[in-house]
Write a protein that holds these residues in place. Structure first.
Motif, PDB file in Angstrom:
ATOM      1  N   TRP A   1     -13.186  -1.841   5.303  1.00 31.41           N
ATOM      2  CA  TRP A   1     -12.087  -1.143   6.001  1.00 31.41           C
ATOM      3  C   TRP A   1     -10.817  -1.994   5.979  1.00 31.41           C
ATOM      4  CZ3 TRP A   1      -9.027   2.396   7.246  1.00 31.41           C
ATOM      5  CH2 TRP A   1      -8.353   2.521   8.456  1.00 31.41           C
ATOM      6  N   ALA A   2     -10.952  -3.300   6.220  1.00 30.33           N
ATOM      7  CA  ALA A   2      -9.758  -4.175   6.192  1.00 30.33           C
ATOM      8  C   ALA A   2      -9.200  -4.271   4.767  1.00 30.33           C
ATOM      9  CB  ALA A   2     -10.125  -5.561   6.718  1.00 30.33           C
ATOM     10  N   TYR A   3     -10.097  -4.340   3.799  1.00 31.91           N
ATOM     11  CA  TYR A   3      -9.716  -4.391   2.375  1.00 31.91           C
ATOM     12  C   TYR A   3      -8.952  -3.114   1.983  1.00 31.91           C
ATOM     13  CZ  TYR A   3     -11.160  -3.751  -2.619  1.00 31.91           C
ATOM     14  OH  TYR A   3     -11.246  -3.497  -3.969  1.00 31.91           O
ATOM     15  N   THR A   4      -9.437  -1.968   2.438  1.00 31.26           N
ATOM     16  CA  THR A   4      -8.757  -0.701   2.157  1.00 31.26           C
ATOM     17  C   THR A   4      -7.348  -0.721   2.752  1.00 31.26           C
ATOM     18  OG1 THR A   4     -10.882   0.434   2.184  1.00 31.26           O
ATOM     19  CG2 THR A   4      -8.929   1.827   2.435  1.00 31.26           C
ATOM     20  N   ARG A   5      -7.225  -1.284   3.972  1.00 31.98           N
ATOM     21  CA  ARG A   5      -5.888  -1.345   4.585  1.00 31.98           C
ATOM     22  C   ARG A   5      -4.974  -2.280   3.808  1.00 31.98           C
ATOM     23  NH1 ARG A   5      -8.883  -2.231   9.161  1.00 31.98           N
ATOM     24  NH2 ARG A   5      -7.809  -4.157   9.700  1.00 31.98           N
ATOM     25  N   GLU A   6      -5.537  -3.396   3.323  1.00 27.50           N
ATOM     26  CA  GLU A   6      -4.673  -4.303   2.549  1.00 27.50           C
ATOM     27  C   GLU A   6      -4.136  -3.589   1.298  1.00 27.50           C
ATOM     28  OE1 GLU A   6      -6.157  -8.094   0.948  1.00 27.50           O
ATOM     29  OE2 GLU A   6      -4.109  -8.536   0.272  1.00 27.50           O
ATOM     30  N   LEU A   7      -4.988  -2.885   0.608  1.00 32.49           N
ATOM     31  CA  LEU A   7      -4.532  -2.219  -0.618  1.00 32.49           C
ATOM     32  C   LEU A   7      -3.559  -1.083  -0.293  1.00 32.49           C
ATOM     33  CD1 LEU A   7      -7.661  -2.186  -2.948  1.00 32.49           C
ATOM     34  CD2 LEU A   7      -6.001  -3.970  -2.582  1.00 32.49           C
ATOM     35  N   TYR A   8      -3.811  -0.396   0.802  1.00 36.38           N
ATOM     36  CA  TYR A   8      -2.895   0.674   1.236  1.00 36.38           C
ATOM     37  C   TYR A   8      -1.508   0.097   1.513  1.00 36.38           C
ATOM     38  CZ  TYR A   8      -0.952   4.326   4.267  1.00 36.38           C
ATOM     39  OH  TYR A   8      -0.148   5.280   4.834  1.00 36.38           O
ATOM     40  N   GLN A   9      -1.500  -1.124   2.104  1.00 40.72           N
ATOM     41  CA  GLN A   9      -0.221  -1.735   2.494  1.00 40.72           C
ATOM     42  C   GLN A   9       0.467  -2.459   1.336  1.00 40.72           C
ATOM     43  OE1 GLN A   9      -1.108  -4.112   6.056  1.00 40.72           O
ATOM     44  NE2 GLN A   9      -2.295  -2.395   6.875  1.00 40.72           N
ATOM     45  N   TRP A  10      -0.184  -2.522   0.178  1.00 40.87           N
ATOM     46  CA  TRP A  10       0.399  -3.187  -0.999  1.00 40.87           C
ATOM     47  C   TRP A  10       1.718  -2.497  -1.359  1.00 40.87           C
ATOM     48  CZ3 TRP A  10      -1.840  -7.485  -2.899  1.00 40.87           C
ATOM     49  CH2 TRP A  10      -1.355  -7.989  -4.105  1.00 40.87           C
ATOM     50  N   PRO A  11       2.771  -3.250  -1.701  1.00 42.70           N
ATOM     51  CA  PRO A  11       4.063  -2.603  -1.951  1.00 42.70           C
ATOM     52  C   PRO A  11       3.961  -1.451  -2.959  1.00 42.70           C
ATOM     53  CG  PRO A  11       4.322  -4.979  -1.897  1.00 42.70           C
ATOM     54  CD  PRO A  11       2.839  -4.718  -1.804  1.00 42.70           C
ATOM     55  N   GLY A  12       4.458  -0.301  -2.554  1.00 46.84           N
ATOM     56  CA  GLY A  12       4.507   0.875  -3.435  1.00 46.84           C
ATOM     57  C   GLY A  12       3.297   1.794  -3.326  1.00 46.84           C
ATOM     58  N   VAL A  13       2.221   1.330  -2.732  1.00 48.54           N
ATOM     59  CA  VAL A  13       0.977   2.100  -2.764  1.00 48.54           C
ATOM     60  C   VAL A  13       0.930   3.183  -1.689  1.00 48.54           C
ATOM     61  CG1 VAL A  13      -1.541   1.949  -2.526  1.00 48.54           C
ATOM     62  CG2 VAL A  13      -0.294   0.305  -3.962  1.00 48.54           C
ATOM     63  N   ARG A  14       1.357   2.842  -0.484  1.00 42.64           N
ATOM     64  CA  ARG A  14       1.359   3.812   0.623  1.00 42.64           C
ATOM     65  C   ARG A  14       2.005   5.149   0.195  1.00 42.64           C
ATOM     66  NH1 ARG A  14       3.479   0.520   3.484  1.00 42.64           N
ATOM     67  NH2 ARG A  14       2.383   0.101   5.410  1.00 42.64           N
ATOM     68  N   GLU A  15       3.078   5.043  -0.590  1.00 43.53           N
ATOM     69  CA  GLU A  15       3.827   6.236  -1.012  1.00 43.53           C
ATOM     70  C   GLU A  15       3.023   7.113  -1.977  1.00 43.53           C
ATOM     71  OE1 GLU A  15       4.922   3.105  -1.082  1.00 43.53           O
ATOM     72  OE2 GLU A  15       6.504   3.133   0.457  1.00 43.53           O
ATOM     73  N   THR A  16       1.964   6.563  -2.549  1.00 42.62           N
ATOM     74  CA  THR A  16       1.140   7.359  -3.474  1.00 42.62           C
ATOM     75  C   THR A  16       0.011   8.090  -2.744  1.00 42.62           C
ATOM     76  OG1 THR A  16      -0.466   5.594  -3.957  1.00 42.62           O
ATOM     77  CG2 THR A  16       1.533   5.655  -5.323  1.00 42.62           C
TER      78      THR A  16
END
Ligand SMILES: N[C@@H](CCC(=O)N[C@@H](CS)C(=O)NCC(=O)O)C(=O)O
Length: 330
Positions: A271-286
């Protein structure tokens, strides 16, 4: 939902009857590669040179395979160079459509076509096969380069580096041999595993998919408790391939595909890993949760015949992930 047979559309659901209730995903049929100089890639024909503005990506925000391509377009700085069209989230008797009366659905930005299948027959008028996203289209030759996401992300990883100046490498030479078996297990039991569980039409087929899925999630939880990323301290394509399934897990797969032994939030590292990738620059917008939730629950009426969209858990993907603290593999 349907497929093309000799260029004609047939409205048919997946055939699980002839396969003991099991869902089997078709092989993608367009397998050319964009390369820096236009020479042929590992499969298909040459002639697809990386050039700014030449290629167009067709995606669904709902689809985990298309999502990989959107993520690579974002993290490799390709947004100014490769345009995008987004299909409508509801995939019904006409398959994917370019109806644009839904927030985030763009219509076909190149040709104004009504259906995605029309793009396929524009390249191959007698096409037989499923009409899937993502599709990478070449405006110059008027052809489909590829409809295989695992290959599109490898093209995006390096072919355009000379144009973007972005040399971030998510498929590094020295890790390829280690990435491959991890990709294989994750593809079979997780990425495609959730579909095999969800589309199963016999108990036996469901059981054969759901147990390996949760075995793999346990294995991944262990691996990501000791490693920040799947390959240790380096973020690779293996992580992005896993991410697009994890981000859909609690909103869709847990309930709709009956993958409900545990939720993603029950695995602290995943779950924390998923949040890190979600918060990666540019990714949230996808990530478009509205298209994700609507697509599955509305389109699969043999799973959800009344098309009721569930309320779903409230998840905070922006909560700090704390993954900096995870030890490198010993
Ligand atoms: N091998 C393809 C699979 C793509 C795929 O199956 N996409 C789904 C959406 S999630 C689709 O378009 N399905 C339509 C259909 O099967 O008719 C890839 O990874 O690119």
């Amino acid at each position: 939902m349907g497929l093309l047979v000799d260029g004609k559309w047939q409205d048919k659901w997946y055939d699980t009857k002839s396969n003991d209730g099991r869902f089997a995903r078709d092989e993608a049929k367009f397998r050319n590669w964009v390369t820096a100089d236009g020479t042929a890639g590992p499969s298909g024909e040459g002639g697809f040179k990386a050039e700014s503005g030449r290629y167009h990506l067709y995606v669904s925000y709902a689809c985990p395979w298309a999502h990989r391509a959107l993520i690579f377009r974002a993290i490799k700085g390709l947004e100014p160079h490769i345009g995008v069209s987004v299909v409508h989230p509801e995939m019904l008797s006409d398959g994917w459509t370019f109806a644009s009366d839904y927030e985030g659905a763009t219509g076909d930005r190149l040709f104004g076509l009504p259906f995605l299948r029309d793009l396929y027959t524009r390249d191959r008028p007698d096409m037989t096969g499923r009409v899937t996203v993502p599709v990478l289209w070449d405006k110059q030759s008027g052809r489909i380069v590829s409809n295989e996401s695992s290959e599109i992300i490898r093209m995006f990883n390096s072919a355009f580096d000379g144009i973007t100046g972005n040399a971030d490498d998510y498929w590094p030479q020295d890790l390829r041999a280690a990435i491959e078996p991890v990709n294989d297990r994750i593809y079979d039991t997780v990425n495609n595993g959730v579909y095999k569980a969800g589309f199963a039409t016999t108990q036996k087929a469901y059981d054969a998919a759901v147990h390996p899925l949760f075995d793999s999630l346990d294995w991944l939880e262990d691996r990501l408790s000791a490693n920040r990323y799947l390959m240790g301290d380096r973020l690779t394509e293996a992580d992005w391939r896993l991410f697009t399934t994890l981000i859909r897990f609690d909103p869709v797969y847990h309930l709709h595909f009956k993958c409900n032994r545990r939720r993603l939030v029950d695995y602290p590292a995943l779950w924390a890993y998923t949040r890190e990738l979600y918060q990666w620059p540019g990714v949230r917008e996808t990530v478009n949760f509205d298209h994700i939730v609507r697509h599955y629950h509305f389109s699969h009426d043999m799973i959800n015949p009344n098309r009721i969209i569930p309320v779903n858990p409230v998840l905070d993907h922006d909560e700090p992930h704390g993954r900096e603290a995870v030890q490198k593999a010993a």
